[in-house]
Design a protein around this motif. Structure first.
Motif, PDB file in Angstrom:
ATOM      1  N   GLY A 290      -1.914 -32.684  -9.177  1.00 32.16           N
ATOM      2  CA  GLY A 290      -2.142 -33.328  -7.892  1.00 32.16           C
ATOM      3  C   GLY A 290      -3.209 -34.401  -7.914  1.00 32.16           C
ATOM      4  N   LEU A 291      -3.987 -34.475  -9.001  1.00 26.79           N
ATOM      5  CA  LEU A 291      -5.046 -35.475  -9.071  1.00 26.79           C
ATOM      6  C   LEU A 291      -4.556 -36.818  -9.584  1.00 26.79           C
ATOM      7  N   VAL A 292      -3.418 -36.829 -10.258  1.00 22.63           N
ATOM      8  CA  VAL A 292      -2.798 -38.096 -10.670  1.00 22.63           C
ATOM      9  C   VAL A 292      -1.357 -38.083 -10.168  1.00 22.63           C
ATOM     10  N   PRO A 293      -0.803 -39.232  -9.867  1.00 21.74           N
ATOM     11  CA  PRO A 293       0.541 -39.276  -9.277  1.00 21.74           C
ATOM     12  C   PRO A 293       1.624 -38.872 -10.276  1.00 21.74           C
ATOM     13  N   GLU A 294       2.465 -37.945  -9.875  1.00 24.17           N
ATOM     14  CA  GLU A 294       3.514 -37.461 -10.774  1.00 24.17           C
ATOM     15  C   GLU A 294       4.718 -38.401 -10.821  1.00 24.17           C
ATOM     16  N   HIS A 295       4.712 -39.407  -9.952  1.00 23.19           N
ATOM     17  CA  HIS A 295       5.781 -40.410 -10.016  1.00 23.19           C
ATOM     18  C   HIS A 295       5.409 -41.535 -10.989  1.00 23.19           C
ATOM     19  N   HIS A 296       4.250 -41.434 -11.645  1.00 19.27           N
ATOM     20  CA  HIS A 296       3.847 -42.468 -12.604  1.00 19.27           C
ATOM     21  C   HIS A 296       4.907 -42.583 -13.700  1.00 19.27           C
ATOM     22  N   PRO A 297       5.248 -43.786 -14.102  1.00 25.28           N
ATOM     23  CA  PRO A 297       6.354 -43.941 -15.070  1.00 25.28           C
ATOM     24  C   PRO A 297       6.115 -43.275 -16.411  1.00 25.28           C
ATOM     25  N   HIS A 298       4.867 -43.022 -16.790  1.00 24.50           N
ATOM     26  CA  HIS A 298       4.602 -42.386 -18.083  1.00 24.50           C
ATOM     27  C   HIS A 298       4.143 -40.939 -17.949  1.00 24.50           C
ATOM     28  N   PHE A 299       4.328 -40.341 -16.767  1.00 24.78           N
ATOM     29  CA  PHE A 299       3.925 -38.946 -16.568  1.00 24.78           C
ATOM     30  C   PHE A 299       4.904 -38.017 -17.269  1.00 24.78           C
ATOM     31  N   ILE A 300       4.383 -37.083 -18.068  1.00 30.14           N
ATOM     32  CA  ILE A 300       5.262 -36.181 -18.820  1.00 30.14           C
ATOM     33  C   ILE A 300       5.084 -34.714 -18.436  1.00 30.14           C
ATOM     34  N   GLY A 301       4.189 -34.413 -17.481  1.00 25.68           N
ATOM     35  CA  GLY A 301       4.110 -33.047 -16.999  1.00 25.68           C
ATOM     36  C   GLY A 301       2.753 -32.401 -17.176  1.00 25.68           C
ATOM     37  N   THR A 302       2.746 -31.067 -17.101  1.00 26.29           N
ATOM     38  CA  THR A 302       1.532 -30.263 -17.214  1.00 26.29           C
ATOM     39  C   THR A 302       1.362 -29.763 -18.637  1.00 26.29           C
ATOM     40  N   TYR A 303       0.193 -30.064 -19.209  1.00 28.22           N
ATOM     41  CA  TYR A 303      -0.114 -29.518 -20.534  1.00 28.22           C
ATOM     42  C   TYR A 303      -0.884 -28.212 -20.361  1.00 28.22           C
ATOM     43  N   TRP A 304      -0.239 -27.105 -20.741  1.00 31.78           N
ATOM     44  CA  TRP A 304      -0.818 -25.774 -20.613  1.00 31.78           C
ATOM     45  C   TRP A 304      -0.416 -24.939 -21.833  1.00 31.78           C
ATOM     46  N   GLY A 305      -0.574 -25.543 -23.001  1.00 32.07           N
ATOM     47  CA  GLY A 305      -0.263 -24.832 -24.227  1.00 32.07           C
ATOM     48  C   GLY A 305       1.161 -24.318 -24.242  1.00 32.07           C
ATOM     49  N   ALA A 306       1.295 -23.020 -24.535  1.00 29.45           N
ATOM     50  CA  ALA A 306       2.617 -22.413 -24.670  1.00 29.45           C
ATOM     51  C   ALA A 306       3.386 -22.342 -23.364  1.00 29.45           C
ATOM     52  N   VAL A 307       2.732 -22.532 -22.231  1.00 27.62           N
ATOM     53  CA  VAL A 307       3.439 -22.471 -20.945  1.00 27.62           C
ATOM     54  C   VAL A 307       3.464 -23.839 -20.256  1.00 27.62           C
ATOM     55  N   SER A 308       3.373 -24.894 -21.039  1.00 28.85           N
ATOM     56  CA  SER A 308       3.470 -26.252 -20.508  1.00 28.85           C
ATOM     57  C   SER A 308       4.855 -26.498 -19.917  1.00 28.85           C
ATOM     58  N   THR A 309       4.955 -27.553 -19.099  1.00 37.22           N
ATOM     59  CA  THR A 309       6.274 -27.958 -18.647  1.00 37.22           C
ATOM     60  C   THR A 309       7.069 -28.480 -19.850  1.00 37.22           C
ATOM     61  N   ALA A 310       8.375 -28.518 -19.703  1.00 33.67           N
ATOM     62  CA  ALA A 310       9.269 -28.755 -20.834  1.00 33.67           C
ATOM     63  C   ALA A 310       8.915 -30.038 -21.584  1.00 33.67           C
ATOM     64  N   PHE A 311       8.775 -29.920 -22.896  1.00 35.52           N
ATOM     65  CA  PHE A 311       8.576 -31.018 -23.851  1.00 35.52           C
ATOM     66  C   PHE A 311       7.186 -31.656 -23.780  1.00 35.52           C
ATOM     67  N   CYS A 312       6.346 -31.184 -22.868  1.00 35.10           N
ATOM     68  CA  CYS A 312       5.019 -31.787 -22.748  1.00 35.10           C
ATOM     69  C   CYS A 312       4.109 -31.358 -23.896  1.00 35.10           C
ATOM     70  N   ALA A 313       4.043 -30.064 -24.177  1.00 29.81           N
ATOM     71  CA  ALA A 313       3.151 -29.576 -25.234  1.00 29.81           C
ATOM     72  C   ALA A 313       3.512 -30.173 -26.589  1.00 29.81           C
ATOM     73  N   GLU A 314       4.800 -30.336 -26.835  1.00 32.33           N
ATOM     74  CA  GLU A 314       5.229 -30.884 -28.119  1.00 32.33           C
ATOM     75  C   GLU A 314       4.677 -32.289 -28.322  1.00 32.33           C
ATOM     76  N   ILE A 315       4.681 -33.090 -27.272  1.00 35.91           N
ATOM     77  CA  ILE A 315       4.176 -34.460 -27.373  1.00 35.91           C
ATOM     78  C   ILE A 315       2.662 -34.470 -27.504  1.00 35.91           C
ATOM     79  N   ILE A 316       1.965 -33.655 -26.708  1.00 36.80           N
ATOM     80  CA  ILE A 316       0.499 -33.647 -26.749  1.00 36.80           C
ATOM     81  C   ILE A 316       0.005 -33.121 -28.088  1.00 36.80           C
ATOM     82  N   GLU A 317       0.528 -31.999 -28.508  1.00 40.89           N
ATOM     83  CA  GLU A 317      -0.014 -31.346 -29.711  1.00 40.89           C
ATOM     84  C   GLU A 317       0.407 -32.037 -31.000  1.00 40.89           C
TER      85      GLU A 317
END
Length: 605
Positions: A290-317
């Motif tokens: 909620g602190l950054v807009p989720e409609h941003h064109p480069h937004f990929i989701g929530t990074y929360w380790g093993a319970v991240s939103t789909a495909f987000c952890a793979e990109i971050i880690e």
């Protein structure tokens, strides 16, 4: 140049953009002016405190009356622009001030000595953990009793009147005990300004016989707070930006992750502008949703380790460089310390410090200044986002329930998603709602709040009251588990009394589900209540409230249609009956990892 913290009108209610664009706090100016004198009836400590609250943007104060604060409450009520909201208990008054501060940037509550103060203490500790400026005001004993051996009621039976103060010292950034009128003006102003500077709660105790007494120090209109903005060390900033730019520009697939301290630093907009300039993939930690807009064109989701939103952890880690903006890495946010991150790949930006990999660290640098300067130095690199775009597969939809089939939680949140808009705000209670609400896609200007650092069950009832009061133009959608609701249910009464139009989804699964997944036992099973009947009893025909109980998807659809249609101006309470084992897959994974972290054996001595 000094920055003025102005009137109620200038302290707008809260989208993230509003909060993050508020002035950076600094110190209080002591400059005086020749303001118009008050008549003696208004030149009192109580009216001065009331005017100060209005001036910093507080128009609602949450309170529980007690014999030590009654005169003070009279004077708060007398202040134009200040609305006193009576709560059912002090804990909820504190939670309401917490929710209000999330929306307005500052909140306030008033309770009585010790029995009220120690009751509100848990909520103030939560506000401290979440970096929220809450002004906690306590009506204290008569000033003539200070320093005597008298034993007073509302104490533990000892002639010691500072027990409450000692308790608050560890969960507030400043404590003011006002026991004389000569320095009351300075004590109150210092406390309030410190709360704004530090973005932490403060404690103000006012002896009960002082609020209504006129005094010359209160005879003029309060000089507006002048909070000089903090400034970065210029040479340190230049060095940090140079080192960070070199580090990131040589990376192949760098990413950026927003953390919860973006709020306290008012750096949300600067962070988004940095992402715009760099082209990096953008994610948020769960407590920064909620602190950054989720409609941003480069937004990929929530990074929360093993319970991240789909495909987000793979990109971050898998990134070879990551910039974390204001992170908090605790056992919950790190999923039991299981994040696959390497320090040598990380730039950690905290409110006044930047650390690059294993060193160096640069201090006296404000986060917003760092982002603005860094945006001018980064080469555009969209590799990480392009990788995400290539591997991303849209999430599937939950299986549609058959007619009269028991309602599933994932179907519930599919329907909640449909009612989100720029005119709504989401409050997620501690529990499985954490994980289900993380998966909601927030439309532009749809606010989102939950208490991740402190994680106090029951927080959301009071916080919903406070948040809805702070932003009446938004409709709050609260997702609350039955176990949490049983802790703080009473202040649904205050929501009705205040004419709020919140939609509460009470998820009835028979117990403390989040604790079941960490460590199960009979203590996680609670006595079932007839929740709709309880709220009907609280309503008691006074005010606007509508309740319903749903067991099937078709009933849920009808209930939501009613809540957003005919009953759109009512408080709507929808009890959702689900199976006790119906949880998100993320909670199952998170619970097992947190359980493993909790059960680590002692290190060898």
């Amino acid at each position: 140049m000094d920055t003025k913290i102005g009137s109620v009108d200038s302290c707008k209610s809260a989208t993230c953009t509003d909060l993050c664009s508020l002035p950076t706090n600094g110190f209080v100016s002591t400059v005086q002016n020749s303001a118009v004198p008050f008549n003696s009836a208004d030149a009192t400590l109580g009216r001065h405190l009331a005017r100060r609250l209005v001036q910093i943007g507080v128009s609602d104060v949450f309170s529980v009356p007690g014999d030590f604060n009654l005169t003070l409450l009279d004077l708060l009520i007398a202040e134009p622009g200040l609305n006193l909201i009576g709560c059912c208990n002090e804990l909820n008054a504190g939670y309401a001030a917490d929710g209000y501060a999330r929306a307005r940037g500052v909140g306030a509550c008033v309770v009585t000595f010790t029995v009220g103060g120690l009751s509100v203490l848990n909520a103030i500790a939560g506000a401290y953990s979440e970096n929220l400026p809450v002004i906690c005001i306590v009506g204290g004993p008569n000033s003539n009793d200070n320093g005597t051996n008298r034993i007073l009621h509302h104490t533990i039976g000892l002639p010691d009147f500072i027990q409450e103060l000692r308790c608050f010292q560890t969960v507030t950034c400043y404590q003011a005990v006002v026991n004389n009128l000569e320095d009351a003006h300075e004590s109150i102003d210092t406390a309030i300004s410190t709360a704004l500077k530090e973005s932490k709660p403060v404690y103000i105790s006012v002896n009960c016989n002082l609020p209504a007494i006129p005094h010359p120090t209160f005879s003029r209109e309060p000089v507006p707070f002048m909070l000089s903005p903090r400034v970065s060390n210029k040479m340190g900033l230049e060095a940090a930006v140079e080192a960070a730019a070199e580090f990131l520009n040589k990376a192949v697939k760098p990413v950026m992750v927003g953390g919860p301290k973006l709020r306290v630093t008012k750096a949300c907009n600067a962070f988004v502008e940095l992402v715009d300039a760099s082209g990096y993939a953008l994610a948020v930690m769960p407590s920064a949703k909620g602190l950054v807009p989720e409609h941003h064109p480069h937004f990929i989701g929530t990074y929360w380790g093993a319970v991240s939103t789909a495909f987000c952890a793979e990109i971050i880690e898998s990134a070879d460089a990551y910039l974390f903006a204001g992170p908090i890495f605790n056992d919950y946010s790190s999923v039991g310390y299981s994040l696959l991150l390497k320090k040598e790949k990380a730039i950690i930006v905290q409110p006044d410090c930047v650390t690059i990999a294993n060193g160096p660290a640069f201090g006296c640098i404000l986060m917003k200044d760092f982002f603005v300067a860094l945006a001018k130095r980064l080469k555009r690199n969209t590799t990480a986002y392009e990788n995400y775009h290539r591997i991303y597969v849209p999430e599937g939809l939950p299986l549609k329930c058959e007619p009269r089939e028991a309602l599933r939680v994932n179907v519930l949140f599919q329907h909640i998603q449909k009612i989100l808009s720029s005119e709504t705000a989401v409050i997620a209670e501690t529990g499985d709602s954490w994980f289900n609400c993380q998966k909601l896609k927030l439309p532009l200007a749809c606010s989102y709040e939950f208490q991740m650092q402190y994680g106090s069950i029951g927080w959301s009832v009071g916080a919903t009251l406070g948040y809805a009061q702070a932003v009446p133009e938004k409709r709050v959608i609260a997702c609350i588990g039955d176990g949490s609701f049983q802790v703080t249910a009473q202040d649904v009464s205050t929501m009705i009394r205040s004419g709020q139009k919140t939609i509460i989804f009470l998820i009835n699964n028979g117990g403390y589900t989040i604790e079941v997944e960490i460590h199960d036992g009979p203590y996680n099973v609670i006595k079932n209540w007839n929740y709709t009947a309880l709220v009907d009893a609280i309503h008691n025909g006074e005010g606007n409230c509508w309740t319903t109980k749903v067991r099937y998807e078709e009933e849920l659809v009808k209930a939501i249609e009613t809540a957003t249609g005919d009953k759109k101006d009512c408080l709507c309470f929808i009890e959702v009956i689900v199976h006790k084992d119906d949880t998100s897959k993320e909670l199952l994974e998170w619970g097992s990892r947190v359980s493993a972290a909790n059960s680590r054996p002692p290190n060898p001595q």
